[in-house]
Structures are given as structure tokens and as C-alpha cells.
Write an enzyme that holds these catalytic residues in place. Structure first.
Site, short mmCIF file in Angstrom:
data_model
loop_
_atom_site.label_atom_id
_atom_site.label_comp_id
_atom_site.label_asym_id
_atom_site.label_seq_id
_atom_site.Cartn_x
_atom_site.Cartn_y
_atom_site.Cartn_z
N THR A 148 0.74 -1.23 0.07
CA THR A 148 0.06 0.10 -0.11
C THR A 148 0.96 1.20 -0.17
O THR A 148 0.65 2.35 -0.65
CB THR A 148 -0.86 0.06 1.16
N THR A 149 1.96 1.32 0.78
CA THR A 149 2.80 2.52 0.85
C THR A 149 3.52 2.59 -0.47
O THR A 149 3.90 3.74 -0.42
CB THR A 149 3.77 2.19 2.15
N TYR A 152 -13.19 -3.34 -0.70
CA TYR A 152 -14.17 -2.79 -1.31
C TYR A 152 -15.40 -3.83 -1.36
O TYR A 152 -16.61 -3.68 -0.87
CB TYR A 152 -14.05 -2.03 -2.55
N TYR A 163 -2.55 -10.43 4.80
CA TYR A 163 -2.38 -8.83 5.06
C TYR A 163 -3.86 -8.39 5.44
O TYR A 163 -4.58 -8.39 4.91
CB TYR A 163 -1.64 -8.27 4.24
N ARG A 212 -8.54 0.02 6.04
CA ARG A 212 -8.42 0.60 4.67
C ARG A 212 -9.29 -0.14 3.70
O ARG A 212 -9.56 0.24 2.45
CB ARG A 212 -6.94 0.64 3.97
N LYS A 241 0.31 -10.25 8.14
CA LYS A 241 0.63 -8.97 8.63
C LYS A 241 -0.83 -8.45 9.58
O LYS A 241 -1.88 -8.25 8.60
CB LYS A 241 0.82 -7.86 7.42
N ILE A 247 5.76 -4.74 9.71
CA ILE A 247 6.18 -4.00 8.10
C ILE A 247 5.82 -2.54 8.34
O ILE A 247 4.57 -2.21 8.63
CB ILE A 247 5.13 -5.03 7.26
#
Length: 291
Positions: free
Chosen positions: A44-45, A107, A133, A138, A161, A203
Site C-alpha cells: 500500500t505504501t 471494497y 495482510y 483501509r 501482517k 512491516i
């Protein structure tokens, strides 16, 4: 097992949004020199949501080439489409990733059974170590520990994660999954305590900016040295807070550019850090002795 301080690497870009490969190589060398234990490329980052599949895999392949086997590289290959996640995971295996990190489908809000079948399908399709993850803040999808426990029985699903910030999940997941299953935190603010409770590492977003300190803190915490871990973490508290003052990775991309490590670029719909936030992020960087 991959353990320790694992940086969720930003993807350097020019101001027009093109990938800055020279800065990407510079970042890899910076992290290896600073003691980062492993790299996640295209999480994501790394702005995975705004890169197309070709760009995505080009960045992962480049990071693997720059690392040249010195530390593990984990490729972000999650998607809200199971078939797309399989394709990305297969591509990551082909370019030499050590493992893959797969965010829960976002989503579309699958059930727990849907999550189980999604990850089971990917694991059965691609023989590479895979890390689940969970980041419901989010994705609007919370993968419960019981579902992680079911998935841990699949041979190449090797870790999770857990980014809820719920420290009780460390113990619950450990009891369900056993000691050979890696449990990483994705919440910088609670990463010290997470690893003191038996987590296998972080992470991290903060690790983009202060990799040596994050490595020292996580190493101490994993060794049960509470005094050292909390002392170092105190220097990082500002980063843990203010690197999220606007949506990640907006603040962290500003910070690494301010350090002279990257160009000043980000892709829409994300925008550059606004002036009213700059002083707060800069103060946190000074607290961590990186400015």
C-alpha cells in the site's frame, strides 16, 4: 522465516508521476546500509493501487535486482480480484521474489468463507511463500484470527501482517497457528509492544524514514529487552503519529524527499503533503534524529 524490521518501501516518482528508478536504487542501498531486515515492494505504501500491472512488476523486479540477494524482498501482490491476485503472485515468483504479501480483498467485503477460499486459491495456484495482510481500516474487511488459523494449515501460507492495532490478536493468532507461523504488525504505533508480546517483526512505514532506529527497536523487542525497545521507540513516537497525519503514503513520501533520498512525486488521487502539516512531520523527523 523472515523476521525483524521490514520496510513497506515507498515508490519514488518524479513530479509527473513517472517512476524514478535512480531514487529507487538509492533507497535500496540506504535500507541495506541502515540495517533494514527485508523490503516489501509494491505494498500500500508503494502506491500499488495506482500502478498498472506492468509498472507494478517492473518496480518489484527492479528492487530484486538492486537488492541482489542481500536481504529478502517481499512483493505486494494482493487484489480484490482473486484471478488478478493469482496473476500478480505468479509474476512475482517469476521475477524472483522471496515471498508475497496479499492484502484482503478491498471494497467488495467478502465473508470469512470468501476470504478463506480466496487465499486458498492463490496458495494452490502459486508455489511461493505467502503472507496474509489484514488492514480493515483501509479495506473495510476484517480477517478474523479464526480464518487466519484455517489458512495457516496451508503449507505455503507462512504468516500474517496484522494491522488492526489490536494487541490481543498476537496471542490469539499464535495459539491458533503455532510458533512456525510468522506474525507481523502493520501498525507502527504499537509495533514495540506487539513484538514484546511475541510478534516476529513489523512491516513498517516509519522504517522508510528512520530505518536504523526501527531495526534497533524491533530487534530489542523481539529479544525481550523492554528497556532498550521502549527507549528507542520513544524517539520514534512522532513518526508513528505524524506519518499518518494525512493518508499514507503522503507524509512519508514528503519525508524521504526532504531527506534528499527521492524526487518529489506522488500519483493522483493522492496529493503532496499540505503546508499546514509540514512542521509537524519535520519536528517528528528531528525527534528521530534524521534531520
Amino acid at each position: 522465516m523472515i523476521q525483524g524490521s521490514i520496510v513497506a518501501l515507498v515508490t519514488p516518482m518524479f513530479d509527473n508521476g513517472d517512476i524514478d528508478k535512480d531514487s529507487l536504487k538509492k533507497l535500496v542501498e540506504f535500507h541495506i546500509e541502515q540495517g533494514t531486515d527485508a523490503i516489501v515492494s509494491m505494498g500500500t505504501t508503494g502506491e500499488s493501487a495506482t500502478l498498472n500491472e506492468q509498472e507494478h512488476m517492473d518496480v518489484v523486479k527492479s528492487v530484486i535486482q538492486y537488492v541482489a540477494g542481500r536481504i529478502p524482498v517481499i512483493a505486494g501482490t494482493g487484489a480484490n480480484s482473486t484471478s488478478e491476485a493469482i496473476a500478480l503472485t505468479q509474476a512475482a515468483k517469476e521475477v524472483g521474489a522471496n515471498a508475497c504479501l496479499l492484502v484482503t480483498p478491498y471494497y467488495n467485503k467478502p465473508t470469512q468463507e470468501g476470504l478463506y477460499l480466496h487465499y486458498k486459491a492463490i496458495a494452490e495456484a502459486v508455489d511461493i511463500p505467502q503472507i496474509l495482510y489484514n488492514v480493515p481500516g483501509r479495506t473495510a474487511c476484517d480477517m478474523l484470527p479464526e480464518t487466519v488459523g484455517r489458512l495457516a494449515k496451508i503449507k505455503n501460507i507462512v504468516g500474517v501482517k496484522e494491522a488492526t492495532g489490536d494487541l490481543s490478536r498476537v496471542t490469539v493468532i499464535r495459539e491458533l497457528c503455532g510458533n512456525e507461523f510468522a506474525i507481523y504488525t502493520g501498525d507502527d504505533a504499537s509495533s514495540c509492544e506487539f513484538c514484546l508480546l511475541g510478534g516476529n517483526g513489523t512491516i513498517t512505514v516509519s522504517g522508510n524514514v528512520a530505518p536504523r532506529l526501527v531495526h534497533e527497536m524491533i530487534t530489542a523487542a523481539m529479544n525481550g529487552d523492554r528497556e532498550t525497545a521502549t527507549s528507542v521507540d520513544a524517539l520514534l513516537k512522532g513518526l508513528h503519529k505524524y506519518l499518518f497525519i494525512q493518508s499514507n503514503p503522503i507524509p512519508v513520501k514528503w519525508a524521504v524527499a526532504e531527506m534528499g533520498l527521492t524526487s518529489k512525486g506522488i500519483r493522483l488521487p493522492l496529493t503532496w503533503l499540505t503546508e499546514d502539516c509540514v512542521d509537524k512531520v519535520r519536528k517528528a523527523m528531528k525527534q528521530a534524529h534524521v534531520l
